[in-house]
Design a protein around this motif. Structure first.
Motif, PDB file in Angstrom:
ATOM      1  N   ILE A  96       0.862  -1.186   0.000  1.00  0.00           N
ATOM      2  CA  ILE A  96       0.000   0.000   0.000  1.00  0.00           C
ATOM      3  C   ILE A  96       0.895   1.231   0.000  1.00  0.00           C
ATOM      4  N   MET A  97       0.630   2.165  -0.912  1.00  0.00           N
ATOM      5  CA  MET A  97       1.477   3.344  -1.042  1.00  0.00           C
ATOM      6  C   MET A  97       0.658   4.620  -1.182  1.00  0.00           C
ATOM      7  N   THR A  98       1.307   5.728  -0.829  1.00  0.00           N
ATOM      8  CA  THR A  98       0.728   7.047  -1.017  1.00  0.00           C
ATOM      9  C   THR A  98       0.323   7.206  -2.478  1.00  0.00           C
ATOM     10  N   GLY A  99      -0.809   7.836  -2.703  1.00  0.00           N
ATOM     11  CA  GLY A  99      -1.282   8.053  -4.065  1.00  0.00           C
ATOM     12  C   GLY A  99      -2.268   7.001  -4.536  1.00  0.00           C
ATOM     13  N   MET A 100      -2.291   5.851  -3.852  1.00  0.00           N
ATOM     14  CA  MET A 100      -3.312   4.851  -4.169  1.00  0.00           C
ATOM     15  C   MET A 100      -4.659   5.381  -3.679  1.00  0.00           C
ATOM     16  N   ASP A 137     -17.568   1.834  -0.757  1.00  0.00           N
ATOM     17  CA  ASP A 137     -18.720   1.869  -1.657  1.00  0.00           C
ATOM     18  C   ASP A 137     -18.398   2.794  -2.830  1.00  0.00           C
ATOM     19  N   ASN A 138     -19.095   3.924  -2.963  1.00  0.00           N
ATOM     20  CA  ASN A 138     -18.828   4.808  -4.107  1.00  0.00           C
ATOM     21  C   ASN A 138     -17.991   6.027  -3.746  1.00  0.00           C
ATOM     22  N   GLN A 139     -17.487   6.081  -2.520  1.00  0.00           N
ATOM     23  CA  GLN A 139     -16.693   7.236  -2.093  1.00  0.00           C
ATOM     24  C   GLN A 139     -15.207   6.902  -2.206  1.00  0.00           C
ATOM     25  N   GLU A 140     -14.465   7.752  -2.913  1.00  0.00           N
ATOM     26  CA  GLU A 140     -13.036   7.516  -3.126  1.00  0.00           C
ATOM     27  C   GLU A 140     -12.199   8.517  -2.351  1.00  0.00           C
ATOM     28  N   TYR A 141     -11.116   7.998  -1.758  1.00  0.00           N
ATOM     29  CA  TYR A 141     -10.200   8.810  -0.961  1.00  0.00           C
ATOM     30  C   TYR A 141      -8.776   8.492  -1.373  1.00  0.00           C
ATOM     31  N   GLU A 142      -8.034   9.503  -1.798  1.00  0.00           N
ATOM     32  CA  GLU A 142      -6.630   9.271  -2.110  1.00  0.00           C
ATOM     33  C   GLU A 142      -5.865   9.064  -0.812  1.00  0.00           C
ATOM     34  N   ILE A 143      -4.918   8.107  -0.820  1.00  0.00           N
ATOM     35  CA  ILE A 143      -4.088   7.827   0.352  1.00  0.00           C
ATOM     36  C   ILE A 143      -2.980   8.872   0.413  1.00  0.00           C
ATOM     37  N   SER A 171      -7.775   7.488   8.800  1.00  0.00           N
ATOM     38  CA  SER A 171      -7.835   8.873   9.249  1.00  0.00           C
ATOM     39  C   SER A 171      -8.115   9.765   8.040  1.00  0.00           C
ATOM     40  N   PHE A 172      -9.262  10.419   8.051  1.00  0.00           N
ATOM     41  CA  PHE A 172      -9.679  11.274   6.936  1.00  0.00           C
ATOM     42  C   PHE A 172      -9.238  12.717   7.193  1.00  0.00           C
ATOM     43  N   THR A 173      -7.941  12.898   7.463  1.00  0.00           N
ATOM     44  CA  THR A 173      -7.417  14.202   7.844  1.00  0.00           C
ATOM     45  C   THR A 173      -6.436  14.785   6.833  1.00  0.00           C
ATOM     46  N   GLY A 174      -6.031  13.981   5.853  1.00  0.00           N
ATOM     47  CA  GLY A 174      -5.119  14.470   4.827  1.00  0.00           C
ATOM     48  C   GLY A 174      -3.675  14.609   5.260  1.00  0.00           C
ATOM     49  N   LEU A 175      -3.317  14.084   6.447  1.00  0.00           N
ATOM     50  CA  LEU A 175      -1.928  14.192   6.892  1.00  0.00           C
ATOM     51  C   LEU A 175      -0.999  13.506   5.899  1.00  0.00           C
ATOM     52  N   THR A 176       0.147  14.134   5.641  1.00  0.00           N
ATOM     53  CA  THR A 176       1.080  13.559   4.672  1.00  0.00           C
ATOM     54  C   THR A 176       2.243  12.860   5.361  1.00  0.00           C
ATOM     55  N   PRO A 223       1.648   4.452  13.618  1.00  0.00           N
ATOM     56  CA  PRO A 223       2.069   3.365  12.732  1.00  0.00           C
ATOM     57  C   PRO A 223       0.939   2.506  12.168  1.00  0.00           C
ATOM     58  N   GLY A 224      -0.168   2.392  12.884  1.00  0.00           N
ATOM     59  CA  GLY A 224      -1.269   1.549  12.425  1.00  0.00           C
ATOM     60  C   GLY A 224      -2.364   2.314  11.713  1.00  0.00           C
ATOM     61  N   THR A 225      -2.034   3.500  11.215  1.00  0.00           N
ATOM     62  CA  THR A 225      -3.057   4.356  10.608  1.00  0.00           C
ATOM     63  C   THR A 225      -2.779   4.602   9.133  1.00  0.00           C
ATOM     64  N   LEU A 226      -3.854   4.547   8.345  1.00  0.00           N
ATOM     65  CA  LEU A 226      -3.819   4.884   6.934  1.00  0.00           C
ATOM     66  C   LEU A 226      -4.467   6.258   6.807  1.00  0.00           C
ATOM     67  N   TYR A 227      -3.702   7.221   6.298  1.00  0.00           N
ATOM     68  CA  TYR A 227      -4.182   8.595   6.185  1.00  0.00           C
ATOM     69  C   TYR A 227      -4.745   8.841   4.798  1.00  0.00           C
ATOM     70  N   LEU A 228      -5.897   9.488   4.779  1.00  0.00           N
ATOM     71  CA  LEU A 228      -6.620   9.713   3.531  1.00  0.00           C
ATOM     72  C   LEU A 228      -6.938  11.188   3.371  1.00  0.00           C
ATOM     73  N   VAL A 229      -7.195  11.574   2.124  1.00  0.00           N
ATOM     74  CA  VAL A 229      -7.511  12.965   1.825  1.00  0.00           C
ATOM     75  C   VAL A 229      -8.669  13.436   2.719  1.00  0.00           C
ATOM     76  N   ASP A 230      -8.600  14.697   3.122  1.00  0.00           N
ATOM     77  CA  ASP A 230      -9.585  15.281   4.034  1.00  0.00           C
ATOM     78  C   ASP A 230     -10.825  15.697   3.248  1.00  0.00           C
ATOM     79  N   LYS A 231     -11.818  14.822   3.235  1.00  0.00           N
ATOM     80  CA  LYS A 231     -13.101  15.183   2.642  1.00  0.00           C
ATOM     81  C   LYS A 231     -14.198  14.483   3.409  1.00  0.00           C
ATOM     82  N   GLU A 232     -15.411  14.592   2.944  1.00  0.00           N
ATOM     83  CA  GLU A 232     -16.559  14.081   3.698  1.00  0.00           C
ATOM     84  C   GLU A 232     -16.359  12.661   4.221  1.00  0.00           C
TER      85      GLU A 232
END
Length: 125
Positions: free
Chosen positions: A56-60, A65-71, A91-96, A101-110
Motif C-alpha cells: 500500500i502506497m501514497t497516491g493509491m 462503496d462509491n466514495q473515493e479517498y486518495e491515500i 484517518s480522513f485528515t489528509g496528513l502527509t 504506525p497503524g493508521t492509513l491517512y486519507l484525503v480530508d473530505k466528507e
C-alpha cells in the motif's frame, strides 16, 4: 477507452460496533477483523481479513462503496496489520506524514457512510 485500476485489497463490513461511529468527530474509522477482542469490538467496523496483493502506497485510492479517498500517508504497521488482523485506523485528515504506525491517512473530505455490507477496496495508482 476506460482505464480500470487494479484492486490490491477488497473486503466487506460485516458488523458495526456500538461506538464505532463516535470516531466521526475526529475523522477516524477503526477497522478490525472478525477476531477483534471483545474490549475493542464495540469501537470497530468489523471486516473480513483478506490478503493484500501489493504494498500500500501514497497516491493509491481507498474506496468505500462509491466514495473515493486518495491515500496521503501510510503508517509503518498498516500493511502487516491489515493483512493479518484486518486492524487499522482510517484517518480522513489528509496528513502527509504518518504519526501513528497503524493508521492509513486519507484525503480530508466528507466522512464516509459505512454500513453493514459496505465494500472497502484499495486500488493501485
Amino acid at each position: 477507452m476506460m482505464i480500470t485500476k487494479k484492486v490490491i485489497f477488497s473486503t466487506e463490513v460485516l458488523e458495526i460496533g456500538a461506538e464505532a461511529r463516535e470516531f466521526t468527530t475526529i475523522k477516524m474509522a477503526i477497522l478490525f477483523g472478525t477476531e477483534a477482542p471483545t474490549a475493542l469490538r464495540s469501537s470497530c467496523f468489523i471486516i473480513n481479513v483478506v490478503p493484500i496483493s501489493k504494498q500500500i502506497m501514497t497516491g493509491m485510492v481507498l474506496k468505500i462503496d462509491n466514495q473515493e479517498y486518495e491515500i496521503t500517508s501510510v503508517g509503518g504497521e498498516v500493511q502487516t496489520n491489515l493483512g493479518q488482523l484486518g486492524h487499522i485506523a482510517l484517518s480522513f485528515t489528509g496528513l502527509t506524514e504518518a504519526s501513528l504506525p497503524g493508521t492509513l491517512y486519507l484525503v480530508d473530505k466528507e466522512y464516509p457512510k459505512i454500513k453493514v455490507g459496505s465494500q472497502i477496496q484499495i486500488f493501485e495508482k
